[in-house]
Design a protein around this motif. Structure first.
Motif, short mmCIF file in Angstrom:
data_model
loop_
_atom_site.label_atom_id
_atom_site.label_comp_id
_atom_site.label_asym_id
_atom_site.label_seq_id
_atom_site.Cartn_x
_atom_site.Cartn_y
_atom_site.Cartn_z
N SER A 32 8.25 8.41 7.29
CA SER A 32 7.30 9.44 6.84
C SER A 32 6.07 8.85 6.19
O SER A 32 5.05 9.53 6.05
CB SER A 32 7.99 10.40 5.86
N VAL A 33 6.14 7.58 5.78
CA VAL A 33 4.97 6.93 5.15
C VAL A 33 4.54 5.70 5.96
O VAL A 33 3.86 4.81 5.44
CB VAL A 33 5.25 6.54 3.69
N ALA A 34 4.93 5.65 7.24
CA ALA A 34 4.58 4.51 8.09
C ALA A 34 3.07 4.41 8.26
O ALA A 34 2.36 5.41 8.33
CB ALA A 34 5.25 4.63 9.46
N ALA A 35 2.59 3.17 8.35
CA ALA A 35 1.16 2.93 8.54
C ALA A 35 0.98 1.77 9.50
O ALA A 35 1.87 0.98 9.74
CB ALA A 35 0.49 2.63 7.21
N GLU A 72 0.81 -1.22 0.00
CA GLU A 72 0.00 0.00 0.00
C GLU A 72 0.84 1.28 0.00
O GLU A 72 0.31 2.37 -0.15
CB GLU A 72 -0.92 0.00 1.23
N ALA A 73 2.14 1.15 0.18
CA ALA A 73 3.01 2.32 0.34
C ALA A 73 3.34 2.97 -1.00
O ALA A 73 3.30 2.31 -2.05
CB ALA A 73 4.29 1.92 1.07
N PRO A 74 3.69 4.25 -0.98
CA PRO A 74 3.93 4.99 -2.23
C PRO A 74 5.34 4.80 -2.79
O PRO A 74 6.08 5.77 -3.01
CB PRO A 74 3.69 6.45 -1.80
N PHE A 75 5.73 3.57 -3.03
CA PHE A 75 7.03 3.30 -3.62
C PHE A 75 7.00 3.56 -5.13
O PHE A 75 5.98 3.32 -5.79
CB PHE A 75 7.45 1.85 -3.36
N ALA A 76 8.12 4.00 -5.66
CA ALA A 76 8.19 4.35 -7.08
C ALA A 76 7.92 3.15 -7.98
O ALA A 76 7.40 3.31 -9.10
CB ALA A 76 9.55 4.96 -7.40
N SER A 111 10.70 0.47 9.62
CA SER A 111 10.31 1.87 9.80
C SER A 111 9.04 2.20 9.05
O SER A 111 8.45 3.27 9.25
CB SER A 111 11.45 2.81 9.39
N LEU A 112 8.57 1.28 8.21
CA LEU A 112 7.30 1.45 7.51
C LEU A 112 6.10 1.11 8.41
O LEU A 112 4.96 1.42 8.07
CB LEU A 112 7.29 0.54 6.27
#
Length: 215
Positions: free
Chosen positions: A212-215, A107-111, A183-184
């Motif tokens: 900064s994008v941890a959930a 779900e994370a905003p990885f490129a 850290s995610l």
């Protein structure tokens, strides 16, 4: 040189670390997760990381890349002894940690997930391996407790914030990528020495954390 990677991939982080530690410039190229053509063209199979050397030849396998770069100037950095207790800790944690990490990675905003097709490719592959993400998420609180408990055990093993055993070694190459992946995850409790080590290694290796994008 060029390093073909996925940003979420801990094996790619291993390869990135040695460039940062030695302050050797490298062009990072993030492949789309569903791009099978590029890695197959470079090395004959879909995998990452892939190092393209200055002569255009390509090398896969993260640890092979680490050794190649570390020894390229005949002044290796990773000269410290490994601690079997670190290896034991990593084996225990690696037995369960992906069930916590992979649904969050998806779900994370990885490129590498910049297109819906690339993200779905990852989801399909990983759910086939680890099971339904919705079900895995139900177990997240217990897994967060487990890793927080294990991090307290790791805290006792850390000798210095700039090298887990006091001198840079392969243990650092194996340990930091897992802590970076963690850290995610929001809600994990970090003892002071683990946190200091993680933050310091991020600076030394020039590999960003994911807080900064941890959930």
């Amino acid at each position: 040189m060029k390093l073909y990677i996925y940003d979420h991939c801990p094996f790619c982080v291993k390869a990135r670390m040695i460039f940062g530690l030695k302050n050797i410039p490298v062009e990072l190229i993030v492949m789309m997760n569903d791009d099978e053509q590029t890695p197959v063209r470079l090395i004959g199979q879909k995998m990452a990381p892939i190092l393209m050397k200055a002569d255009g030849s390509c090398m896969p396998e993260s640890l092979d890349i680490v050794h190649y770069i570390d020894e390229s100037d005949r002044s290796p950095l990773l000269t410290g002894a490994v601690n079997p207790a670190i290896g034991d800790w990593l084996r225990r944690v690696n037995g369960y940690i992906n069930k916590l990490l992979i649904p969050r990675v998806a779900e994370a905003p990885f490129a590498e997930f910049a297109t819906p097709q690339a993200r779905q490719y990852f989801i399909n592959k990983k759910q086939a391996t680890y099971g339904d993400f919705a079900e895995l998420k139900q177990h997240a609180p217990g897994l967060i407790k487990n890793i927080s408990d294990d991090l307290r055990k790791l805290d006792d093993l850390i000798v210095k914030p700039n090298a887990v055993n006091g001198e840079l070694s392969l243990d650092d190459i194996h340990l930091f990528p897992l802590l970076r992946s963690l850290s995610l995850v929001a809600g994990v409790e970090y003892p002071s020495r683990v946190a200091d080590y993680r933050d310091n290694m991020a600076k030394q290796t020039q590999v960003n954390l994911l807080s900064s994008v941890a959930a």
